[in-house]
Design an enzyme around this catalytic site. Structure first.
Site, short mmCIF file in Angstrom:
data_model
loop_
_atom_site.label_atom_id
_atom_site.label_comp_id
_atom_site.label_asym_id
_atom_site.label_seq_id
_atom_site.Cartn_x
_atom_site.Cartn_y
_atom_site.Cartn_z
N ASP A 106 0.84 -1.20 0.00
CA ASP A 106 0.00 0.00 0.00
C ASP A 106 0.87 1.25 0.00
O ASP A 106 2.07 1.20 0.29
CB ASP A 106 -0.93 0.01 1.22
CG ASP A 106 -0.17 -0.05 2.55
OD1 ASP A 106 0.79 -0.85 2.64
OD2 ASP A 106 -0.51 0.70 3.48
N GLU A 152 -0.17 -1.48 5.56
CA GLU A 152 0.85 -1.12 6.55
C GLU A 152 0.65 0.29 7.05
O GLU A 152 0.82 0.57 8.25
CB GLU A 152 2.25 -1.27 5.94
CG GLU A 152 3.39 -1.12 6.95
CD GLU A 152 3.87 0.32 7.16
OE1 GLU A 152 4.56 0.57 8.16
OE2 GLU A 152 3.52 1.21 6.35
#
Ligand SMILES: [Zn+2]
Length: 379
Positions: free
Chosen positions: A73, A138
């Site tokens: 991400d 994350e």
């Protein structure tokens, strides 16, 4: 893999808008790439468009398990018109590849995947297993690493290399923890000309702010980590009341604390809970505390075997701690205690900024460095 292909793979991945979501597209692309090179992998699905990617490469003999990890991400790009190149176009200019996620951390994650592929194709011998743990989510909540850890994927690790952007000049063995919390204050409304008829939710919240700041200052004064410095706390969001002439019946705030192992997350949570309990004894309304994030500090010895392996490869670089949290916060909660290193391409100062970039040569050289670290650690 040819140089041009390595660059093109990173550009493909950077053009996928995995902004706090949609990581399955990135995971699937990397799964297909691994499959083309004969490496099986598994999508560990969470919900919606969110998945982790796990793959293993086995050496000729049994040995240690080296986890290698990066996240899939990225954070939001902000005002895209302010970027010198559009944040999801992956434009290269003057040897720099621009875009959201270039430094943090698609160069690191893709670099690890390509290093795995190249190591397999080179036939260089190693013992044991290289285990890719590529995560979703994350940046907000370390959700992917939390899921993988709870499913036991980190239980067999002997070492974990996270390719977050340290740049080529420092090795990282420690990072702070991060605790986020929310306090909701409930009072009773009344006309502001008769404040005694109501219970002022903002005043109750103010009592918390004063005591929490003083209490966290005591922690900061008393405990210090050699690599990470002191605990910090900041109240970062606040709201309350509905109009100027009413006593507010509700107010809330959110805060964030960056913790160190010397005064761990459990102690901080207990301290804040005690403050809330104490104030609730004194007031007519109520305060409610909830913890919205709990990322643990990581502080591993500077001479752990993975760092020693990296120093054999890149020389005697300094070993430091950093403030930002990583997926290591969750993975290190696994049953096993393991060697730990954060080392990856990119400028440590660039994450989450406008005009984020990674130097193309640095990305390419890390792909070689990663292979050397894998083989040295798993010798
Ligand atoms: Zn990152």
């Amino acid at each position: 893999m040819e140089r041009e292909e390595k660059i093109a793979v990173l550009q493909d991945v950077m053009r996928m808008k995995s902004v706090n979501d949609h990581e399955t597209e990135v995971a699937t692309y990397l799964k297909d790439l691994l499959a083309e090179h004969g490496i099986d992998s598994e999508l560990v699905h969470y919900e919606g468009d969110r998945s982790n990617l796990v793959a293993e490469l086995h050496g000729a003999e049994a040995g240690k398990v080296l986890g290698i990890s990066g996240h899939l991400d990225v954070v939001a790009a902000g005002d895209e018109s302010e970027w010198i190149h559009p944040p999801f176009d992956a434009v290269i200019e003057d040897g720099k590849l621009y875009g959201r996620g270039s430094t943090d951390m698609k160069a690191g994650t893709v670099g690890l995947v390509i290093a795995m592929i190249e190591l397999k194709e080179s036939g260089r011998p190693f013992k044991g297993t290289i285990k890719l743990l590529a995560t979703f989510g994350e940046e907000i909540g370390t959700l992917g690493s939390k899921q993988l850890t709870s499913l036991g994927y980190a239980d067999d690790l002997d070492g974990l290399l996270i390719a977050e952007p340290s740049g080529p000049n420092e090795l990282v063995s420690a990072h702070k923890g991060s605790i986020s919390y929310k306090v909701v204050s409930k009072g009773k409304s009344s006309h502001s000309s008769m404040p005694g008829e109501g219970i002022n939710a903002i005043n109750q919240l103010n009592a918390f702010i004063t005591r929490a700041n003083a209490s966290m200052q005591e922690v900061a004064d008393e405990y210090e980590s050699e690599k990470l410095g002191r605990t910090t706390q900041a109240i970062t969001l606040i709201s309350g009341g509905t109009q100027i002439n009413s006593i507010p019946e509700r107010a809330e705030l959110e805060g964030n604390i960056r913790s160190i192992a010397e005064y761990d997350n459990d102690k901080i949570q207990a301290r804040l809970t005690a403050i809330i309990d104490e104030i609730n004894q004194e007031i007519d309304g109520s305060l409610e505390l909830t913890f919205t994030q709990n990322n643990f500090p990581v502080d591993k010895p500077s001479d752990n075997d993975l760092i020693l392996a990296a120093q054999k490869v890149v020389g005697d670089l300094p070993v430091v701690g950093i403030s930002p949290t990583t997926d290591g916060a969750q993975f290190t909660q696994a049953d096993n205690h393991f060697d730990f290193l954060i080392f990856g391409p990119g400028e440590p100062s660039l994450p989450h900024q406008l005009n984020e970039f990674v130097k193309v040569e640095e990305y390419l050289s890390f792909i070689d460095i990663f292979q050397d670290i894998f083989v040295t650690y798993l010798a």
